[in-house]
Motif scaffolding. Structure first.
Motif, mmCIF file in Angstrom:
data_model
loop_
_atom_site.group_PDB
_atom_site.id
_atom_site.type_symbol
_atom_site.label_atom_id
_atom_site.label_comp_id
_atom_site.label_asym_id
_atom_site.label_seq_id
_atom_site.Cartn_x
_atom_site.Cartn_y
_atom_site.Cartn_z
ATOM 1 N N HIS A 115 0.623 -1.168 -0.076
ATOM 2 C CA HIS A 115 -0.036 -0.211 0.025
ATOM 3 C C HIS A 115 0.781 0.962 -0.130
ATOM 4 N N CYS A 116 2.047 1.067 0.213
ATOM 5 C CA CYS A 116 3.232 2.261 0.045
ATOM 6 C C CYS A 116 3.041 2.879 -1.207
ATOM 7 N N ALA A 117 2.824 2.232 -2.298
ATOM 8 C CA ALA A 117 2.864 2.770 -3.720
ATOM 9 C C ALA A 117 1.569 3.817 -3.829
ATOM 10 N N ASP A 118 0.617 3.980 -2.986
ATOM 11 C CA ASP A 118 -0.478 4.699 -2.941
ATOM 12 C C ASP A 118 -0.165 5.967 -2.425
ATOM 13 N N VAL A 119 0.572 6.970 -3.538
ATOM 14 C CA VAL A 119 0.973 8.253 -3.053
ATOM 15 C C VAL A 119 -0.210 9.353 -3.439
ATOM 16 N N GLU A 120 -0.574 10.180 -2.619
ATOM 17 C CA GLU A 120 -1.705 11.129 -2.990
ATOM 18 C C GLU A 120 -0.780 12.839 -2.752
ATOM 19 N N GLY B 279 5.172 8.427 -8.207
ATOM 20 C CA GLY B 279 4.415 9.498 -7.372
ATOM 21 C C GLY B 279 5.602 10.219 -6.499
ATOM 22 N N PHE B 280 6.651 10.112 -6.893
ATOM 23 C CA PHE B 280 7.742 10.874 -6.374
ATOM 24 C C PHE B 280 7.888 12.458 -7.014
ATOM 25 N N THR B 281 7.036 13.190 -6.513
ATOM 26 C CA THR B 281 6.703 14.466 -7.329
ATOM 27 C C THR B 281 6.486 15.409 -6.153
ATOM 28 N N GLU B 282 6.505 16.762 -6.785
ATOM 29 C CA GLU B 282 6.415 18.049 -5.817
ATOM 30 C C GLU B 282 4.994 17.941 -5.196
ATOM 31 N N GLU C 198 7.834 8.535 6.394
ATOM 32 C CA GLU C 198 7.727 6.910 6.713
ATOM 33 C C GLU C 198 6.631 6.399 6.796
ATOM 34 N N GLN C 199 5.884 6.464 7.459
ATOM 35 C CA GLN C 199 4.557 6.044 7.635
ATOM 36 C C GLN C 199 3.385 6.004 6.451
ATOM 37 N N ALA C 200 3.858 6.895 5.491
ATOM 38 C CA ALA C 200 3.073 7.128 4.347
ATOM 39 C C ALA C 200 3.375 6.126 3.228
ATOM 40 N N VAL C 201 4.791 6.213 2.853
ATOM 41 C CA VAL C 201 5.497 5.534 1.677
ATOM 42 C C VAL C 201 6.551 4.451 2.060
ATOM 43 N N GLY C 202 6.704 4.168 3.580
ATOM 44 C CA GLY C 202 7.474 3.126 4.046
ATOM 45 C C GLY C 202 8.850 3.840 4.020
ATOM 46 N N THR C 203 9.886 2.848 4.317
ATOM 47 C CA THR C 203 11.253 3.064 4.530
ATOM 48 C C THR C 203 11.768 3.962 3.297
#
Length: 416
Positions: free
Chosen positions: A80-85, A149-152, A158-163
């Motif tokens: 679920h760490c791939a779910d970046v908002e 999802g590594f965008t501005e 850490e708790q959002a996207v993991g280590t």
């Protein structure tokens, strides 16, 4: 095998060399000369085994193990760490306006951006919440980061996207480099990242993180030194700005101090002393507040008076003492009685800290001992320091450090 970053244990299997907290010579994820594809395959097996509760073929580095443990304890799923908002544009702009990092952006760009283009990586600056504020560097890497999802505007706590080197560096309050499957989320295993916190030299607080990211196979041990150099330059720029602001405050304060009629200080909003009269001035006092008395060494109990963008601090009551009334009942709170009385509500953790300090007495306790009292072990020193920092902001100079204790002249009384 020491050069490869792995070593054989007695059973003939591989174990990662580093078994200590990150220090100046243990921050890199791989050593020079490591077979990167082979090491990545090993880490992938370690990742799968550890997160499935099986015996791994090697031990993850301590910084990685701590992060995975935090995430598992928090119920964070790697998938679920791939779910970046990402945040919307207006929020990003608001964060950019608020952060002190905006003033050091030119310094960071001059230090890193050209290198990023040449070395095929990107440079990211995130705030203290892990939200990406600026991102520059290789066009190809930026395109790959977009897909991740590594965008501005994205939040990489850490708790959002993991280590990851941003979120984990914020929690560890230290530079962090990660390679391949040291990332918690499988979608990040093709990446390497190196991040280091930027601290506000006026307060010691973390302002954000400078991060260098690229493909896993582009990792290099020297990236840690590059990021940390950029951070030191940024912090030096912030300190020069601070010194210039003190100079301006000093110029405005001189005539007022001359007519103060007794010992006095002029300080900025963070408590740094710009000028003093009639007293051997400390370098810094607790940050002043209009509704809170201030205990100043050599001056006694004071009530700060607003002075433009600073404060005039002078003695109000000769020989005044401070009594701290600590109520740890159903609604914990503390009342400080002196020339001016004031009350603060306490969180359960802060109430627990004050109880420990009241028992410790004048001798106080160090961070490790306080960690044992609060958490049952000595592994939460970073959390202890953060809680003490927040508590001192609320209570001011009634608390002293090194060791943690109530300041001299403060009488503590437990009620309720």
């Amino acid at each position: 095998m020491a050069d490869s970053g792995v070593a054989h244990n007695g059973a003939g299997s591989l174990a990662l060399v580093s078994t200590e907290r990150p220090t100046a010579d243990r921050l890199t994820a791989v050593a020079t000369g490591v077979d990167l594809p082979r090491h990545a395959r090993l880490l992938s097996r370690v990742h799968d085994a550890v997160l499935s509760g099986q015996q791994p073929p090697a031990l993850p580095r301590d910084v990685v193990a701590r992060s995975w443990s935090r995430l598992q304890a928090g119920g964070v799923s790697p998938d679920h760490c791939a779910d970046v908002e990402p945040a919307d544009y207006s929020e990003v702009e608001a964060r950019r306006t608020r952060t002190a990092l905006r003033t050091v952006l030119p310094e960071l760009r001059n230090t890193l951006t050209q290198v990023a283009d040449d070395a095929n990586f990107i440079v990211v600056i995130a705030d203290a919440d892990g939200v990406l504020l600026w991102r520059e560097g290789s066009r190809g890497v930026r395109k790959a980061a977009d897909a991740l999802g590594f965008t501005e505007g994205a939040r990489w706590a850490e708790q959002a996207v993991g280590t990851n080197a941003i979120g984990t560096a914020l929690i560890e309050d230290a530079a962090v480099q990660l390679f391949s499957a040291e990332h918690y989320a499988p979608s990040h295993h093709g990446w390497s990242c190196t991040g280091s916190p930027v601290h506000d030299p006026r307060t010691g607080e973390i302002l954000g993180v400078v991060d260098i990211s690229g493909s896993a196979m582009s990792i290099h041990p020297t990236t840690v030194a590059l990021v940390r150099t950029a951070v030191r330059l940024a912090e030096a720029t912030l300190w020069r700005e601070h010194a210039a602001q003190l100079d301006k405050l000093r110029g405005r304060a001189a005539p007022l101090l001359a007519s103060a009629g007794g010992p006095a200080l002029v300080v900025d909003k963070h408590g740094w002393v710009a000028e003093a009269s009639g007293i051997a001035a400390p370098e810094r006092v607790a940050p002043p507040s209009l509704d809170k008395p201030l205990l100043v060494p050599g001056l006694g109990l004071c009530v700060p008076e607003p002075l433009g963008d600073g404060w005039l601090v002078r003695r109000k009551v000769e020989g005044a003492a401070i009594e701290l009334e600590l109520d740890l009942g159903d609604t914990p709170h503390v009342t400080v009685r002196g020339d001016v009385n004031w009350t603060r509500a306490l969180s359960p953790r802060h109430a627990q800290i004050l109880r420990v300090l009241s028992v410790a007495g004048p001798a106080g306790v160090d961070a490790g001992s306080l960690s044992e009292s609060l958490f049952g072990d000595r592994d939460h020193v970073v959390a202890v320091r953060a809680e003490i920092s927040r508590l001192r902001k609320s209570l001011g100079a009634v608390l002293s450090t090194q060791p943690y204790r109530f300041a001299p002249g403060v009488t503590v009384r437990l009620v309720g």
